[in-house]
Structures are given as C-alpha cells and as structure tokens.
Scaffold this active site. Structure first.
Site, mmCIF file in Angstrom:
data_model
loop_
_atom_site.group_PDB
_atom_site.id
_atom_site.type_symbol
_atom_site.label_atom_id
_atom_site.label_comp_id
_atom_site.label_asym_id
_atom_site.label_seq_id
_atom_site.Cartn_x
_atom_site.Cartn_y
_atom_site.Cartn_z
ATOM 1 N N GLN A 253 -64.347 62.046 -66.533
ATOM 2 C CA GLN A 253 -65.348 61.055 -67.524
ATOM 3 C C GLN A 253 -66.864 60.889 -66.463
ATOM 4 O O GLN A 253 -67.576 60.454 -66.962
ATOM 5 C CB GLN A 253 -64.606 59.524 -68.078
ATOM 6 C CG GLN A 253 -65.171 58.437 -67.704
ATOM 7 C CD GLN A 253 -64.447 56.959 -67.574
ATOM 8 O OE1 GLN A 253 -63.520 56.910 -68.160
ATOM 9 N NE2 GLN A 253 -65.450 55.933 -68.632
ATOM 10 N N CYS B 69 -64.342 56.763 -72.062
ATOM 11 C CA CYS B 69 -62.982 56.226 -71.309
ATOM 12 C C CYS B 69 -62.094 56.624 -72.701
ATOM 13 O O CYS B 69 -61.076 57.104 -72.872
ATOM 14 C CB CYS B 69 -62.644 55.140 -70.926
ATOM 15 S SG CYS B 69 -63.375 53.249 -71.981
ATOM 16 N N HIS C 86 -60.803 49.007 -71.155
ATOM 17 C CA HIS C 86 -60.863 50.856 -71.159
ATOM 18 C C HIS C 86 -59.638 51.112 -72.028
ATOM 19 O O HIS C 86 -58.959 50.361 -72.023
ATOM 20 C CB HIS C 86 -60.447 51.054 -69.276
ATOM 21 C CG HIS C 86 -60.116 52.225 -68.698
ATOM 22 N ND1 HIS C 86 -60.948 53.301 -69.041
ATOM 23 C CD2 HIS C 86 -59.304 53.130 -67.924
ATOM 24 C CE1 HIS C 86 -61.101 54.301 -68.052
ATOM 25 N NE2 HIS C 86 -59.813 53.938 -67.363
#
Ligand SMILES: *[C@@H]1O[C@H](CO)[C@@H](O)[C@H](O)[C@H]1NC(C)=O
Ligand SMILES: *[C@@H]1O[C@H](CO)[C@@H](O)[C@H](O)[C@H]1NC(C)=O
Ligand SMILES: *[C@@H]1O[C@H](CO)[C@@H](O)[C@H](O)[C@H]1NC(C)=O
Length: 450
Positions: free
Chosen positions: A241, A247, A394
């Site tokens: 990424q 993410c 995340h």
C-alpha cells in the site's frame, strides 16, 4: 439539507472527504426520521449536497443489538460502521449515512442526532435516492480532539534498542530492522498502519460461543491455510500500500480476489484496482482511511471493482480517472461476521474462514509490529502506548489458522499489504484465542458474483 460552509471548506482543503466524526452506538440507537428524495437515481447519484425535494418520510427505531422497526412494525437490521457511520436495511431498501459534524481531524464537533448526507437504494441496487436523518431525541454534541496524530515532520528511524528488547524478552516472535522503511516519514508510517482511527466509548464484549458452534468448530482441521488446501493456492499475491492509509482497500480487494478464486476453482485470478477505490469512492476517505465493510461490501455492491489496469495504484489521493469502459465485479452479499459491528468472536471466525473463504479483519498496530520478522506475534507493551479507546487501526486479510507444534501456541495467519519482503513473505501470524489486539471483533465477509 444545508451543508454549512465550514464543512465545504474542509472538503476543499483536504481534496477529499475526510470525516473526523465520532458517534457512539448509544448516540445512534433510538428513533430516527429519514427524509428521502424521489427514488429515480442510479449509482452515480451524488448526495453530497443539499437534499432535493422530500418525497418519502420514514420513521425507523434502531435497537439492540441490530434490529430496526418502522412504525408499521416491519423489521430489518442495522449496524454501526465503527463510530463513523451507520447502515439500515429494511423494507427491501438499504440506507447508509455519515453523521453530521463540523471541524477537522485536529478538532471537531459531532452532532450525532442528525446525518450529514446519506444514500438509499433498493436491495437490487436500483432506484437510488438521497436522504437525511434526524433523531427524535436530543444527543449532546460530541467534541473530539487530536485523533489525527500531530506528528513531527521527520523521517521514521529504526530503533535497534527496541528490536533487541523484543528479541530478548520473549521467544514467540522475532523482530528485525527494515531499513527500507526509513524512506517514510512518521506520518507515512502512521498511514501505513491505518491512519486516523475512530475512538469507541468502550470495546464491545465479544459474543459468547454457543455449545453448537463449539461442537462444529471442534470438527474442523487443527491447521488450515487458503494458500494450500490440498496443494492448491487460492490467495492472490501480496501487494504494497506504500505511504497511503489504504489498508482497508487492500484487505477488501484481497478478500474478493481470493473468494473469486475459490468460487471458480482458480479460473478467475483477478488483480483488482485499489486506486479506483482510493480515488473514486464517496464511502471512504482515500489515503486517510476507511472501512472494509463499506468497500468490500457496499462499494463492491454499488459500484463494483475493476481490474488494476483500469486505474494503476499511485498511493495518492489523485482525482478519479478510472477507465469507465472496464468491466466490473460485484458482490451479492456482505456483512459483519455475527451480523453487526463488534458482533464476532474467534470461534465464529474459524468456522466462517473454512466454510466461506478468507475474510477482512482489523486489529490494533502497536509500534513493535512494524519490526515483525516471523513467528507468532503478540503485543509486547515495550512502549507505553496503551489506548483503550482505539480498538483497531489496521485492516488485513485472514487466510488461515493453526497451532505451533513445539509450543502449542495457537495463531491466525494473515496477509498484510506491506510488500512481500516484510514478515513471513508478506504474511504474519498473530496469537489466537485471546482476542490479541482486538483481531476477533470486527471481521467482514462479502460474496463476489463470478
Ligand atoms: C424505480 O426506477 C424506475 C426507473 O429506473 C422507475 O420507473 C420506477 O418508478 C422507480 N420506482 C419507484 C418505487 O420509484
Ligand atoms: C440534536 O440535539 C441537540 C441537543 O443536544 C438539539 O439542540 C438539536 O435540536 C437536536 N437536533 C435534531 C435534528 O434533533
Ligand atoms: C501443502 O501442504 C502439504 C501438506 O501439509 C505439504 O505436503 C505441501 O508441501 C504443501 N504445498 C505447498 C506448495 O506448500
């Protein structure tokens, strides 16, 4: 609905709809009136401006844990999406809205008894309308400050002292230095691990597993990995990424890529465009973050995913320039595991993983995680960064689980989006059975249409 100038100014300044809004479950739970425009639009309908003439007015009562009723007694379901938005599904229609706020990530006020703007469409993704919602009861304005970390403008530096400490105090996992990360600033690293997160008032208590669920799970294999099911790999390659808080997009495309491989016995091996979502989705905040539920789920159902060649990844919030002639892949269904945000636990994850395929999961990245080299990760707490109000930041793809033969330690196997040279060939294992870093609570599933 009138959109005050202050909100428009924020949109312009960031070049993207950055949404520093915080509304908790109990703020949203209750009775709402949704005012809706005519239902004649399609998926290009822009609801980010003043609401047009109101044609429909509905009253919906949202209750625990995820039931909704209208005033005729019809029932449906609803869910929070973190503390940033909510979705209501009732009477063959689906409604999604962001709550109203003023301000920016440094300081904002959320008015959780009204919406900013929302989209509504029927279950078949036709007959779109815009709507705005007002709650029938007062909710005090919520002030938020500083959720976008104000980081010094300097390069990230590896901390060999921390790495040595991690390796000396435990043997479950090893840490190493990644000098290539020193090209990133502190802010880039913050974006790589999820970017701005929304606080929660309290962490949801994972539901308790029924005896039936535990009995079914006990019949499943002790070790399982979608990269090797009887010698066949169903998981697409690891991506990177870079310095963009995307993410949630990579976890979403990775899930749809893997589930298409499973559904077609590897006849379809797609590589979807993350940039299309970063640049074109009104349901997320581009490189400033977003949610798997809204991308693998709602965006993939509303707009669909395109091949990566239709909009190559640049890791920036550039304007939308996806080749509109590209074919699109849609999902038929999507849900939070357990039926609503915070409704899953680790037993449910095992069953859904084996039965349905890889799924998007979220967890909290502490700074020791950047240096993960291999083994079964758990948070060492070597830096004082405990923050109970940020459950996750995340998002990654869960592909397997197992038990370490020598120690008996149980783990999850996840595909990260930090490139193939990070961790165990781009993957990591993390402790299973203790809701490590909240990995068990926020799983998302979606079913692609091959
Ligand atoms: C749905 O949209 C079609 C046009 O696409 C229109 O003819 C029809 O009346 C709409 N239905 C409702 C309930 O508004
Ligand atoms: C929301 O609640 C506040 C009180 O905190 C009240 O002043 C306001 O009128 C309410 N707004 C709506 C749309 O009900
Ligand atoms: C897949 O798993 C089997 C059984 O554990 C193992 O023998 C084989 O080497 C694995 N294949 C790959 C490609 O890793």
């Amino acid at each position: 609905m009138l959109v005050p100038l202050v909100v428009l100014a924020v949109f312009t300044a960031y070049g993207h709809a950055d949404l520093p809004v915080t509304c908790y479950y109990e703020d949203i739970r209750g009775t709402w009136t949704f005012s809706e425009t005519e239902r004649l639009g399609d998926n290009t309908l822009d609801c980010e401006g003043p609401l047009g003439p109101v044609v429909y007015t509905n009253t919906f009562t949202l209750d625990f844990p995820n039931t909704v009723k209208d005033d005729l007694g019809n029932e449906g379901t609803w869910t929070m999406i973190s503390s940033q938005g909510f979705e209501v599904n009732i009477n063959e229609r689906s409604y999604f809205a962001f709550p109203y706020y003023e301000g920016n990530w440094i300081s904002s006020t959320s008015y959780c008894n009204r919406t900013l703007y929302g989209w509504s469409r029927d279950k078949t993704v036709r007959n779109w309308s815009c709507f705005s919602g007002e709650k029938t009861t007062a909710v005090p304005p919520r002030l938020s400050q500083g959720y976008k970390a104000i980081l010094p403008d300097q390069l990230y530096r590896e901390d060999q002292g921390l790495i040595n400490k991690i390796n000396s105090i435990q043997t479950s996992w090893t840490a190493k230095s990644y000098p290539e990360n020193e090209k990133y600033t502190l802010h880039d690293m913050f974006l790589r691990s999820g970017g701005p997160s929304n606080p929660q008032e309290s962490l949801p208590t994972p539901p308790v597993s029924s005896e039936e669920l535990l009995a079914r799970v006990s019949l499943l294999p002790e070790n399982f990995d979608w990269r090797n099911v009887s010698g066949v790999n169903y998981v697409s390659d690891v991506k990177d990424q870079a310095s963009c808080g995307s993410c949630y997009v990579f976890a979403s495309t990775a899930m749809i890529e893997a589930r298409l491989r499973i559904a077609t016995q590897n006849q379809r091996q797609d590589d979807f465009s993350e940039q299309d979502v970063v640049s074109c989705s009104a349901l997320s905040q581009g490189c400033d973050g977003g949610f798997k539920y809204l991308i693998a789920g709602r965006y993939a159902q509303d707009q669909g995913f395109v091949d990566s060649s239709c909009n190559e990844y640049t890791a920036t919030d550039e304007p939308c320039d996806t080749d509109q002639s590209c074919a699109r892949t849609y999902v038929s269904e999507y849900s939070f595991l357990g039926g609503y945000y915070g409704g899953s636990n680790e037993d449910m994850m095992i069953e859904a993983l084996v039965m349905n395929g890889p799924m998007g999961v979220s967890y909290y990245v502490y700074s020791d995680f950047y240096n993960y080299n291999g083994g079964i990760y758990h948070h060492t707490g070597l830096r004082n960064e405990f923050n109970p109000h940020l459950p996750t930041n995340h998002a990654v793809l869960l592909v397997g689980y197992g038990v370490e033969p020598t120690t008996g330690e149980k783990y999850w196997t996840c595909k990260n989006s930090w490139g193939a040279s990070w961790g165990e060939s781009g993957y990591f294992r993390i402790r299973r059975g203790t809701n490590e870093c909240n990995i068990g609570s926020f799983s998302v599933e979606a079913t692609p249409i091959p």
